[in-house]
Design an enzyme around this catalytic site. Structure first.
Site, PDB file in Angstrom:
ATOM      1  N   LYS A 296       0.844  -1.207   0.000  1.00  0.00           N
ATOM      2  CA  LYS A 296       0.000   0.000   0.000  1.00  0.00           C
ATOM      3  C   LYS A 296       0.873   1.248   0.000  1.00  0.00           C
ATOM      4  CE  LYS A 296      -3.913  -2.313   2.163  1.00  0.00           C
ATOM      5  NZ  LYS A 296      -4.587  -2.720   3.392  1.00  0.00           N
TER       6      LYS A 296
ATOM      7  N   ASP B 131     -11.113   3.187   4.049  1.00  0.00           N
ATOM      8  CA  ASP B 131     -11.615   1.806   3.988  1.00  0.00           C
ATOM      9  C   ASP B 131     -13.142   1.767   3.876  1.00  0.00           C
ATOM     10  OD1 ASP B 131      -9.767  -0.336   4.036  1.00  0.00           O
ATOM     11  OD2 ASP B 131      -9.276   0.044   6.140  1.00  0.00           O
TER      12      ASP B 131
ATOM     13  N   GLN C 229      -4.729  -1.290   9.547  1.00  0.00           N
ATOM     14  CA  GLN C 229      -4.706  -2.629   8.955  1.00  0.00           C
ATOM     15  C   GLN C 229      -5.364  -3.639   9.895  1.00  0.00           C
ATOM     16  OE1 GLN C 229      -3.695  -3.289   5.846  1.00  0.00           O
ATOM     17  NE2 GLN C 229      -3.994  -5.492   5.991  1.00  0.00           N
TER      18      GLN C 229
HETATM   19  N1  GUN Z   1      -6.900  -6.474   5.990  1.00  0.00           N
HETATM   20  C1  GUN Z   1      -7.153  -7.183   4.872  1.00  0.00           C
HETATM   21  N2  GUN Z   1      -7.813  -6.417   3.961  1.00  0.00           N
HETATM   22  C2  GUN Z   1      -7.971  -5.198   4.528  1.00  0.00           C
HETATM   23  C3  GUN Z   1      -8.563  -3.975   4.080  1.00  0.00           C
HETATM   24  O1  GUN Z   1      -9.098  -3.870   2.984  1.00  0.00           O
HETATM   25  N3  GUN Z   1      -8.514  -2.940   4.959  1.00  0.00           N
HETATM   26  C4  GUN Z   1      -7.949  -3.053   6.187  1.00  0.00           C
HETATM   27  N4  GUN Z   1      -7.960  -1.986   6.969  1.00  0.00           N
HETATM   28  N5  GUN Z   1      -7.395  -4.166   6.635  1.00  0.00           N
HETATM   29  C5  GUN Z   1      -7.403  -5.233   5.802  1.00  0.00           C
END
Ligand code: GUN
Length: 296
Positions: free
Chosen positions: A54, A121, A98
């Site tokens: 990311k 998100d 995350q």
């Molecule tokens: N863990 C796995 N996929 C995601 C996501 O799309 N957002 C977040 N915050 N954590 C994740």
């Protein structure tokens, strides 16, 4: 019939390119560089890979990336204090914590502490409510990516029968809301649905997001339907580890009109949409028009 393969990798590259162009214009015309803060608590190896990826993609799009790595035993108070500081920081337009979080932390409490305008998100309860009532919100990245690919393939989705298999808060429920917003007739099905095969056979658009490897066979698919496979399942086959989706790709591809592969379908769209959401948040924060084609 042999399905058209929807190339998510190429589509995601296009989205990232459009985000980068828009970011370059924001910088040149307004002196604004969008910023994304990613918070990782603990040392889950898969999460570390996601967070690195990311950060790299954010920088490649011309945006600022702020990584905050906290120890696994970080207290809730410390994490909430960091979120409060990020909420107040004008250089930060998007905040992503995350998941999963270590067990001693209350994920709902933490997510709902994020400023909804920075919740890239789309998990904050306010954004869930705004999406559910058809108002402007931040939309979860994976369903937003699926919607973009569906709009690109179909043009209008109006009046189509859509079946979403899976009822998670992250994919199934927001996906259903987005399809409803585009005037589909939407059914949310799941592992307990009666006659699931029959329900799936009604779908012009079938979105599989159940997390069960190859659960949906080709004879559950209506001829010519569009199949969007959100599943990413690691399985052992012939002594090797392999990634498969929630649909049985070979048999579904014989019947469907279009299908996303795994890997290389929905997966690459998730980070592309995270970048798009960060850009959208930066535009909104500065009272500028939103990027076209990158929002719901
Ligand atoms: N863990 C796995 N996929 C995601 C996501 O799309 N957002 C977040 N915050 N954590 C994740």
């Amino acid at each position: 019939m042999s399905a058209k393969i929807i190339d998510g990798k190429a589509f995601a590259a296009g989205v990232r390119g459009r985000v980068a162009s828009h970011v370059a214009r924001l910088k040149a015309d307004h002196g604004i560089t969008p910023g994304l803060a990613v918070v990782l608590v603990g040392e889950d190896p898969a999460s570390e890979v996601y967070v690195r990826s990311k950060g790299k993609s954010t920088v490649e799009a011309g945006m600022n990336s702020y990584e905050h790595k906290l120890d696994a035993d970080t207290s809730e108070a410390t994490l909430l204090a960091l979120i409060d500081a990020l909420n107040k920081d004008p250089a930060v337009n998007g905040i992503l914590v995350q998941l999963p979080l270590p067990k001693h932390l209350d994920a709902d409490l933490v997510i709902n502490a994020i400023d909804p305008a920075k919740d890239v998100d789309g998990f904050h309860i306010s954004n869930v409510g705004l999406l559910g009532t058809g108002q402007k919100s931040m939309v979860p990245c994976t369903p937003l990516g699926c919607l973009m690919m569906l709009r690109d393939h179909h043009g209008s989705l109006s009046g189509l029968d859509a079946v979403v298999v899976g009822r998670s808060n992250i994919v199934g429920k927001p996906m259903a809301q987005l399809l409803l917003g585009d005037s589909c007739t939407v059914t949310i099905a799941h592992s307990r649905t009666k006659d699931l095969a029959e329900v799936c056979r009604r779908a012009d658009i079938l979105v599989a997001a159940v997390g069960r490897p190859e659960m949906i066979p080709g004879d559950w698919v209506k001829p010519g339907a569009t199949v969007i496979d959100v599943g990413i399942n690691r399985i052992e086959r012939d002594g090797k580890t392999k990634l498969v989706g929630d649909v049985h790709y070979a048999s579904c591809a014989e019947v469907a009109g279009a299908i996303t592969p795994v890997p290389g379908g929905v997966g690459p769209m998730t980070i592309a949409c995270l970048l798009a959401n960060t850009l959208t948040a930066a535009c909104r924060a500065n009272g500028l028009p939103e990027p076209e084609g990158l929002t719901a």
